[in-house]
Design a protein around this motif. Sequence first.
Motif, PDB file in Angstrom:
ATOM      1  N   ASP A  46      -8.810  -3.214   7.819  1.00 50.52           N
ATOM      2  CA  ASP A  46      -9.505  -3.709   6.621  1.00 50.52           C
ATOM      3  C   ASP A  46     -10.952  -3.918   7.027  1.00 50.52           C
ATOM      4  OD1 ASP A  46     -10.523  -4.953   4.416  1.00 50.52           O
ATOM      5  OD2 ASP A  46      -9.079  -6.606   4.383  1.00 50.52           O
ATOM      6  N   SER A  76     -12.048   0.581  -1.930  1.00 51.28           N
ATOM      7  CA  SER A  76     -11.455  -0.731  -2.221  1.00 51.28           C
ATOM      8  C   SER A  76     -10.298  -0.541  -3.192  1.00 51.28           C
ATOM      9  CB  SER A  76     -12.505  -1.650  -2.840  1.00 51.28           C
ATOM     10  OG  SER A  76     -12.804  -1.223  -4.166  1.00 51.28           O
ATOM     11  N   THR A 123     -10.427  -4.308   1.583  1.00 47.10           N
ATOM     12  CA  THR A 123      -9.931  -5.086   0.445  1.00 47.10           C
ATOM     13  C   THR A 123     -11.056  -5.719  -0.363  1.00 47.10           C
ATOM     14  OG1 THR A 123      -9.674  -7.025   1.872  1.00 47.10           O
ATOM     15  CG2 THR A 123      -7.693  -5.697   1.447  1.00 47.10           C
ATOM     16  N   SER A 178      -4.622  -3.969   1.836  1.00 50.11           N
ATOM     17  CA  SER A 178      -5.396  -2.743   2.074  1.00 50.11           C
ATOM     18  C   SER A 178      -4.475  -1.552   2.321  1.00 50.11           C
ATOM     19  CB  SER A 178      -6.372  -2.919   3.235  1.00 50.11           C
ATOM     20  OG  SER A 178      -5.717  -3.328   4.411  1.00 50.11           O
TER      21      SER A 178
END
Length: 268
Positions: free
Chosen positions: A9, A181, A208, A228
Motif C-alpha cells: 500500500d 486507488s 488505499t 488495497s
Amino acid sequence: MSHLIEITDSHCHLDFDSFDTERDEIVARAIDAGVTRMVTICTELHKEPYVRAISERYASVFYAAGTHPMNVTDEYMTTVDELVTLSKHPKFVGIGETGLDYHYTAESADVQKQSLRVHIEAARETGLPLIIHARAADEDMARILTEEYNNGAYTCVMHCFSSSVELAKAALDLGFYLSMSGITAFPKSQELRDIFSAAPVDRVLVETDAPYLAPPPYRGKRNEPAYSVHTAQKGAEVFGMDWPAFAAQTQINFDRLFSKAALYQVAA
C-alpha cells in the motif's frame, strides 16, 4: 498455510484519528492480507514527529512527509533544507504529499505552486520520489512538473490518480508513475480504467489513501491498508494479467521508485 500474494500500500494515512483505537489491529490485518509494506503520509509538517513514530513502531510501515496543498495556508512554508533534514531518517522514503488542489482551495493557488516547487527541489536533492496530489489543476500541474523536470530530473508518483488522460500522458512522458486507488474499482470509473490500461504496467502502483476511498465491497466504509488487495485485483483485470503476476509487477515498480524502502527491507 497457503502462500500469500504480496503487495504494497504505497499511500495511506495511519496517523488519522479514525485509526487511533485499533492501529495495531489494522496493521496486523494488512499483513494477514498480504500487504507487507505500507507508506503512511504526513500532510501537515507539525505532525511529522507523530507520523515518524508510527513508522518506527511497525516494521512494515515507512513514511513520507510534506505539506498537502489544501493545508498550505494553515501551515508554515517549509524549506528544502527542512525536508532534506527529515529525509535522513531511515524510514523516510518520499517527499510529500504535495501538489495542487483547485477544487476546494483554488484561492490559495499561488501559495500551492510555491510550496510545490519547494517539494520538487527537495525531491531532486534527496533522490526520493515526489508524491503528488492533483485535483482540478491539470494544466498547471503538467506545466510545473515539466518545467521543473527540465531544470533537473527527479522521480514522482501521481498519487490516487483520477485526473485527465492529458495529465496522465504528461506524467508518463516524464517517466513518472500513476497510482491506483479504490476509485479505479468503482463501477462508474471506466474512463479512469481506460487511462490505466493504456499506461505501461511497469509504471503503476496501488494504494488505499486510507481512511478514504474504500474499494468495493467496502465502498462507503472506512478504508484501511488491507483493502488495497481489492484495488490491486481490479488492476490485474484492467491489464488483463493474472493476479499473482500483476501483484509481482507492482512490487517491482514500488521497489524501483521507492528504492530506499526496498533497500531497508534488504538490510533489515
